[in-house]
Write an enzyme that holds these catalytic residues in place. Structure first.
Site, PDB file in Angstrom:
ATOM      1  N   LYS A 171       0.839  -1.215   0.000  1.00  5.08           N
ATOM      2  CA  LYS A 171       0.000   0.000   0.000  1.00  5.08           C
ATOM      3  C   LYS A 171       0.866   1.254   0.000  1.00  5.08           C
ATOM      4  CE  LYS A 171      -3.640   2.648   0.329  1.00  5.08           C
ATOM      5  NZ  LYS A 171      -4.689   2.559   1.351  1.00  5.08           N
ATOM      6  N   ASN A 175       0.922   4.078  -2.863  1.00  2.41           N
ATOM      7  CA  ASN A 175       0.572   5.460  -2.577  1.00  2.41           C
ATOM      8  C   ASN A 175       1.717   6.423  -2.843  1.00  2.41           C
ATOM      9  OD1 ASN A 175      -1.828   4.347  -1.832  1.00  2.41           O
ATOM     10  ND2 ASN A 175      -2.021   5.512   0.060  1.00  2.41           N
TER      11      ASN A 175
END
Length: 254
Positions: A171, A175
């Protein structure tokens, strides 16, 4: 595996919990915001008095919270999830937190006889509403298989990234790229406007070249990831063109 505890009913957790209800699961939900709880109760959930209460009797407990410290407090604090979970129950943490926090929480849970997967979300709240989220999942194959029926009701893409903590790590990788590319896009379209090029024209061109289609979809699979050293564009030409663009931007004061 029909009973689910859900802690954290914000912009992402709210619609995801409602999709679980639509999928036939019985939910007990908790959030510090009474209005968020009321909205999910209206959809068919039962309100819990605490994270412990939400976890009591649940086959799985899902957390969607802002930071690692809050996840840890919700799990191990007074009236926390760990006090209510039955032995062998599964915690699914969908929060975006530091991987080391995930590692520590998972270790503490395993010491108490509980299983955990981390499943951060890779798409927006609009996708969450439509049950079209992507989940980046970390955990053992057996635990990910246990989590899958719940995740499938909340999203359309589930990627097993590796052991516990791999989802949190993926993640952050995602991001990082997303934030940098978004900033670059803003700078690019600002330059186009300063040059007198309409936004729609710029978008039409950029969407048809590797610049807009993304080198992750073009250059890398076509060359770098095939270990093909033959260039399709020379570095000295790229250096020249980047210099020309920066000089033009400087002249336009953008």
């Amino acid at each position: 595996m029909n009973k689910v505890g859900f802690v954290g009913l914000g912009q992402m957790g709210g619609p995801m919990s409602r999709n679980l209800i639509k999928g036939g699961f019985n939910l007990r939900v908790f959030d510090l915001d009474p209005k968020a709880v009321a909205a999910v109760v209206k959809a068919g959930a039962k309100a819990a008095k605490s994270p412990k209460d939400a976890a009591t009797g649940a086959d799985a407990v899902i957390t969607m919270l802002p930071i690692g410290a809050i996840v840890e407090q919700a799990v191990f604090g007074p009236d926390g999830i760990a006090e209510g979970m039955a032995k062998g129950a599964l915690l699914i943490d969908m929060s975006t937190i530091l991987p080391l926090d995930t590692d520590r929480i998972g270790k503490r849970l395993m010491e108490r006889g509980f299983a955990m997967v981390d499943a951060p979300v890779g798409r927006t709240s609009a996708a969450a509403i439509e049950a079209k989220s992507m989940f980046m999942v970390g955990g053992s194959a057996a635990d990910v298989a246990r989590a899958r029926p719940y995740l499938e009701k909340m999203g359309e893409a589930i990627v097993h990234c590796g052991p516990l903590g791999a989802g949190a790590r993926m993640k952050l990788v995602n991001n990082y790229m997303s934030c940098v590319v978004n900033l670059l896009t803003a700078e690019t379209l600002t330059l186009a406007e300063a040059c007198g090029i309409g936004i729609e024209t710029a978008l039409e061109v950029l969407r048809g070249t590797p610049a807009g289609r993304g080198h992750i979809n073009t250059t890398w699979p076509g060359k770098a990831l095939k270990d093909d050293p033959k260039p399709e564009f020379m570095l000295d030409l790229a250096f020249k063109d980047l210099g020309l663009a920066l000089d033009t931007a400087a002249q336009l004061n953008v």
